[in-house]
Design a protein around this motif. Structure first.
Motif, PDB file in Angstrom:
ATOM      1  N   GLN A  84       0.970  -0.800  -0.415  1.00 25.86           N
ATOM      2  CA  GLN A  84      -0.101   0.075  -0.071  1.00 25.86           C
ATOM      3  C   GLN A  84       0.779   1.258  -0.083  1.00 25.86           C
ATOM      4  OE1 GLN A  84      -3.434  -0.123   2.794  1.00 25.86           O
ATOM      5  NE2 GLN A  84      -2.713  -2.266   3.282  1.00 25.86           N
ATOM      6  N   TYR A 103      -1.033  -0.607  -4.365  1.00 24.82           N
ATOM      7  CA  TYR A 103      -1.393   0.144  -3.169  1.00 24.82           C
ATOM      8  C   TYR A 103      -3.004  -0.862  -2.908  1.00 24.82           C
ATOM      9  CZ  TYR A 103      -4.937   2.882  -0.213  1.00 24.82           C
ATOM     10  OH  TYR A 103      -5.904   3.075   0.851  1.00 24.82           O
ATOM     11  N   LYS A 107      -3.834  -3.947  -0.694  1.00 23.28           N
ATOM     12  CA  LYS A 107      -5.176  -3.027   0.644  1.00 23.28           C
ATOM     13  C   LYS A 107      -5.693  -3.725   0.704  1.00 23.28           C
ATOM     14  CE  LYS A 107      -9.388  -0.313   0.962  1.00 23.28           C
ATOM     15  NZ  LYS A 107      -9.729   0.779   0.027  1.00 23.28           N
ATOM     16  N   GLU A 139      -7.026   2.023   8.939  1.00 25.86           N
ATOM     17  CA  GLU A 139      -7.376   3.196   9.282  1.00 25.86           C
ATOM     18  C   GLU A 139      -7.717   4.001   8.892  1.00 25.86           C
ATOM     19  OE1 GLU A 139     -11.635   1.161  10.308  1.00 25.86           O
ATOM     20  OE2 GLU A 139     -11.838  -0.922   9.456  1.00 25.86           O
ATOM     21  N   TRP A 141      -4.527   5.851   8.695  1.00 24.14           N
ATOM     22  CA  TRP A 141      -3.381   6.299   8.332  1.00 24.14           C
ATOM     23  C   TRP A 141      -4.039   6.267   7.117  1.00 24.14           C
ATOM     24  CZ3 TRP A 141      -1.775   3.250   3.690  1.00 24.14           C
ATOM     25  CH2 TRP A 141      -1.112   3.890   2.916  1.00 24.14           C
ATOM     26  N   ARG A 142      -5.494   5.387   6.454  1.00 25.75           N
ATOM     27  CA  ARG A 142      -5.696   5.631   5.417  1.00 25.75           C
ATOM     28  C   ARG A 142      -6.407   6.542   5.234  1.00 25.75           C
ATOM     29  NH1 ARG A 142      -8.093  -0.304   4.880  1.00 25.75           N
ATOM     30  NH2 ARG A 142      -5.721  -1.547   3.530  1.00 25.75           N
ATOM     31  N   LYS A 143      -7.578   6.942   5.874  1.00 24.91           N
ATOM     32  CA  LYS A 143      -8.227   8.032   6.124  1.00 24.91           C
ATOM     33  C   LYS A 143      -7.651   9.412   5.660  1.00 24.91           C
ATOM     34  CE  LYS A 143     -11.062  10.118   9.213  1.00 24.91           C
ATOM     35  NZ  LYS A 143     -10.161  10.751  10.262  1.00 24.91           N
ATOM     36  N   ALA A 146      -3.064   8.227   3.073  1.00 31.01           N
ATOM     37  CA  ALA A 146      -4.004   7.900   1.787  1.00 31.01           C
ATOM     38  C   ALA A 146      -4.688   8.524   0.924  1.00 31.01           C
ATOM     39  CB  ALA A 146      -3.816   5.891   1.522  1.00 31.01           C
ATOM     40  N   ASP A 147      -5.808   7.987   1.014  1.00 26.07           N
ATOM     41  CA  ASP A 147      -6.982   9.006   0.841  1.00 26.07           C
ATOM     42  C   ASP A 147      -6.545  10.919   0.774  1.00 26.07           C
ATOM     43  OD1 ASP A 147      -8.619   6.373   0.685  1.00 26.07           O
ATOM     44  OD2 ASP A 147      -9.561   6.972   2.588  1.00 26.07           O
TER      45      ASP A 147
END
Length: 168
Positions: A84, A103, A107, A139, A141-143, A146-147
């Motif tokens: 990711q 990524y 995921k 989650e 980190w993604r929010k 990443a996102d």
């Protein structure tokens, strides 16, 4: 020395009965039965000992295999996170959406491995807590990273803002 009038109770085996002289007085069938009985007892005790040792060994092997399965899933979780991050960094460097493939696959690998590890450790509350904590951290980190970076990379005007997210 037997007293007069005392009842005569024959003894099957007088004191010190299991000696050579007594054994030679027994009939051969009685001797064979005695040996068979002793061998049967020894076999039953030996068989029971082997059975319980084997059962214990099988339980131990089962836990060892279980541990290796959990460790394998932990490796896959780690690899999924690495993929990711690799995909995100590649996309942020090149702005090429094809670089998000690692990524996306990372995921999916992370989610599958985390679900399997959670299932494998369902009997261990401490591990369940760790799995939940890991899921929450990823989650987040993604929010937050990443996102947000992916969204900012979709507009050339915000490339630098996206790249700044990684530097935080």
């Amino acid at each position: 020395s037997v007293q007069a009038g005392a009842p005569m109770v024959p003894r099957a085996f007088p004191p010190g009965a299991w000696n050579h002289e007594t054994m030679t007085k027994l009939k051969i069938t009685h001797q064979l039965l005695a040996v068979f009985f002793v061998l049967t007892i020894v076999s039953v005790v030996g068989g029971a000992t082997i059975y319980f040792a084997n059962r214990s060994l099988n339980r131990s092997i089962g836990w060892t295999v279980h541990t290796y399965n959990v460790l394998s899933q932990a490796d896959k979780i780690l690899q999924g996170m690495i993929d990711q991050e690799t995909g995100l960094r590649g996309y942020m460097i090149t702005a090429n959406p094809a670089n998000l493939d690692p990524y996306k696959s990372g995921k999916a690998e992370f989610e599958a491995a985390l679900a399997e590890a959670t299932e494998l450790t369902s009997d261990n509350p401490a591990q369940q807590e760790r799995m939940a904590s890991l899921k929450d951290a990823v989650e987040l980190w993604r929010k937050d990273v990443a996102d947000e970076a992916i969204a900012l990379m979709s507009d050339p005007a915000t490339y630098e803002a996206a790249r700044g997210i990684e530097r935080r």
